[in-house]
Scaffold this active site. Sequence first.
Site, PDB file in Angstrom:
ATOM      1  N   LYS A 281       0.846  -1.206   0.000  1.00  0.00           N
ATOM      2  CA  LYS A 281       0.000   0.000   0.000  1.00  0.00           C
ATOM      3  C   LYS A 281       0.879   1.253   0.000  1.00  0.00           C
ATOM      4  O   LYS A 281       1.731   1.428   0.863  1.00  0.00           O
ATOM      5  CB  LYS A 281      -0.901  -0.021   1.242  1.00  0.00           C
ATOM      6  CG  LYS A 281      -1.684   1.274   1.481  1.00  0.00           C
ATOM      7  CD  LYS A 281      -2.629   1.162   2.680  1.00  0.00           C
ATOM      8  CE  LYS A 281      -3.235   2.501   3.073  1.00  0.00           C
ATOM      9  NZ  LYS A 281      -4.135   2.427   4.238  1.00  0.00           N
ATOM     10  N   LYS A 293     -10.000  12.325   8.998  1.00  0.00           N
ATOM     11  CA  LYS A 293      -9.464  11.845  10.271  1.00  0.00           C
ATOM     12  C   LYS A 293      -9.411  12.988  11.272  1.00  0.00           C
ATOM     13  O   LYS A 293      -9.302  14.149  10.873  1.00  0.00           O
ATOM     14  CB  LYS A 293      -8.024  11.338  10.060  1.00  0.00           C
ATOM     15  CG  LYS A 293      -7.923  10.013   9.344  1.00  0.00           C
ATOM     16  CD  LYS A 293      -6.479   9.556   9.250  1.00  0.00           C
ATOM     17  CE  LYS A 293      -6.358   8.232   8.545  1.00  0.00           C
ATOM     18  NZ  LYS A 293      -7.002   7.096   9.247  1.00  0.00           N
ATOM     19  N   ARG A 367      -7.732  -0.512   1.022  1.00  0.00           N
ATOM     20  CA  ARG A 367      -8.295  -1.708   0.380  1.00  0.00           C
ATOM     21  C   ARG A 367      -8.768  -1.393  -1.042  1.00  0.00           C
ATOM     22  O   ARG A 367      -8.781  -2.264  -1.911  1.00  0.00           O
ATOM     23  CB  ARG A 367      -9.419  -2.285   1.251  1.00  0.00           C
ATOM     24  CG  ARG A 367     -10.588  -1.375   1.460  1.00  0.00           C
ATOM     25  CD  ARG A 367     -11.433  -1.758   2.662  1.00  0.00           C
ATOM     26  NE  ARG A 367     -10.841  -1.300   3.918  1.00  0.00           N
ATOM     27  CZ  ARG A 367     -11.381  -1.516   5.110  1.00  0.00           C
ATOM     28  NH1 ARG A 367     -12.501  -2.200   5.226  1.00  0.00           N
ATOM     29  NH2 ARG A 367     -10.797  -1.076   6.191  1.00  0.00           N
TER      30      ARG A 367
HETATM   31  N1  BES Z   1      -4.237   4.263   7.030  1.00  0.00           N
HETATM   32  C1  BES Z   1      -5.338   3.906   7.829  1.00  0.00           C
HETATM   33  C2  BES Z   1      -4.995   2.863   8.879  1.00  0.00           C
HETATM   34  C3  BES Z   1      -3.993   3.283   9.917  1.00  0.00           C
HETATM   35  C4  BES Z   1      -4.425   3.769  11.124  1.00  0.00           C
HETATM   36  C5  BES Z   1      -2.655   3.131   9.698  1.00  0.00           C
HETATM   37  C6  BES Z   1      -3.510   4.134  12.087  1.00  0.00           C
HETATM   38  C7  BES Z   1      -1.749   3.482  10.654  1.00  0.00           C
HETATM   39  C8  BES Z   1      -2.173   3.977  11.868  1.00  0.00           C
HETATM   40  C9  BES Z   1      -6.462   3.357   6.979  1.00  0.00           C
HETATM   41  O1  BES Z   1      -6.541   3.866   5.698  1.00  0.00           O
HETATM   42  C10 BES Z   1      -7.734   3.706   7.680  1.00  0.00           C
HETATM   43  O2  BES Z   1      -7.968   4.869   7.854  1.00  0.00           O
HETATM   44  N2  BES Z   1      -8.508   2.710   8.088  1.00  0.00           N
HETATM   45  C11 BES Z   1      -9.710   2.941   8.797  1.00  0.00           C
HETATM   46  C12 BES Z   1     -10.755   1.989   8.285  1.00  0.00           C
HETATM   47  C13 BES Z   1     -12.135   2.252   8.808  1.00  0.00           C
HETATM   48  C14 BES Z   1     -12.666   3.529   8.225  1.00  0.00           C
HETATM   49  C15 BES Z   1     -13.023   1.094   8.440  1.00  0.00           C
HETATM   50  C16 BES Z   1      -9.448   2.695  10.284  1.00  0.00           C
HETATM   51  O3  BES Z   1      -8.736   1.759  10.596  1.00  0.00           O
HETATM   52  O4  BES Z   1      -9.923   3.477  11.100  1.00  0.00           O
HETATM   53 ZN    ZN Z   2      -4.717   4.530   4.897  1.00  0.00          ZN
HETATM   54 ZN    ZN Z   3      -7.609   5.710   5.641  1.00  0.00          ZN
END
Ligand code: BES
Ligand code: ZN
Ligand code: ZN
Length: 515
Positions: A281, A293, A367
């Site tokens: 990724k 975020k 994803r």
């Molecule tokens: N890049 C993030 C995941 C992440 C979180 C990596 C903290 C490193 C540290 C990913 O793209 C994401 O935001 N995932 C979400 C998914 C959710 C919206 C279903 C998450 O994990 O909150």
């Molecule tokens: Zn991400």
């Molecule tokens: Zn994300």
Amino acid sequence: MEITLTTTPAAGLQCGALVALCFSRGNNGGEDVHESVAAAPETVPAGLDAWTNGWVWEVYAAKEFTGKALETALLHRPAGLKAMRLLLAGCGTRAKFGTPEARKLAGAALRTLKDKGVSDIGLALEGKLVSEKMIEALAEGFLLGDFEPDVYKTDPKKGEKRVERVCIAVPEQTAALEAALRRGRVIGEAQNYTRALVTEPSNLMTPRILADHARSMAAEQGLECEVLDEARMKQLGFGSLLGVAQGSVEPPCLIVLKYVPAAAAASAENPPADHLALVGKGVTFDSGGISIKPSEGMEKMKYDMAGAATVLGAMRALAALKPAVRVTGFAPCVENMVSGNAQRPGDIVKTYLGKTVEVLNTDAEGRLILADALTYAVRQGCTHLVDAATLTAAIAVALGHLYAGVFSNNEELKGKVLAAGKTEGERLWPFPMDEDYNDYLKSAFADLPNIGGRYGGSITASKFLENFVEKKPWVHLDIASTAWLDDSKAYLAKGPTGLPIRTFIRLALDWTPQS
Ligand code: BES
Ligand code: ZN
Ligand code: ZN
């Protein structure tokens, strides 16, 4: 930093500091200290007590130093040694001392001594500890410990403290040990290369810049590099990846790095059966998009391209180490931004595979880009897929920061990846992938939603990805909580870890044809 082997005995090594591996006393945890170190020969290298006029005995007896892992004690001007200092480096018990411990020990010794301004280090390795794996791990550990993520600090004093040379003393200097040292150097440098890429801030590490790094690395290492641009991906129908990228002014790309073993290149009409894909990724900044975020900690989302950087680093090492299996690296790269062009919650996109996805949360973008990249890897002829992605925050809830999550549709390939991780001291933990989890992924308006609800977030993300590998053996590593270290360790600086690059490299090096 130069790392060499020598057969000069420990006492004769001329260096700023000699590192002596010292062990603790097993189950007693160092409590039951012998009257003299001479009476406990298994704890410290032979001769050490005499060379230091009994100092080693004293620090053990006073329990100032017990030999537990990563503990250190420093003596200046040891009487019987040519070295200017002696560093006792705790290794824990002998029974538990393996290559992962040796790697950390080397890193901790280097960081301790660098901090004190020592520029050349000697390490004495007693005969029974010498092996190719041990030399490889020590070389890696020294290199990994030396990495500092402070390239943008302008303090002129920075970098004054530098370790220039490390010399490992072994009883016999064989070609096999020299080869192991070289492997350790290649792997350690590749891991630091990955860490350097991840350290870069997002303004200086866009998809385009990452592609430039891939191109120049490939040219240096003799790999083929192809970069699919936005127009090409539109043509191919990468609707899922392009939907994520559309909110950014930075164009996306798919980096493809190809390693073909000499034997396979020679017989083009009889290609080897197995073709491994390493997929990473590459979100160079993840703002979350419209599902934005929280601002706290958002700066860390520069490391959302750690998977891609790991693929670049692994391919760099494999170009030098030349495994027998064919390996292609794929790094889908985008920036996930908020703008008038950004993808909206509720948008429906069409993947390269043809399935439609309802984007219920624009922050679940990893994803979406991996879906198209995984299918592309399959269509390029890859027979086995392994991806690494900072995919879900949920993986940190499940495992903390010690283990990366492992998700797979194939027991045999999963076994290989777990074995590679074990060999390399990169902790991996398998998760369930039962068919029933697909019930968590229901969309009223498209084939799939991109999120699965509150529970089992790392598993539902993986079940989503599974749809796009066309039943090929596949392993997904969720590295969201292991790719970045929030607080430095004795053996490693704060910041990017480069995990799971050694698992990737080991998997390719140890590859055996699969059923
Ligand atoms: N890049 C993030 C995941 C992440 C979180 C990596 C903290 C490193 C540290 C990913 O793209 C994401 O935001 N995932 C979400 C998914 C959710 C919206 C279903 C998450 O994990 O909150
Ligand atoms: Zn991400
Ligand atoms: Zn994300």
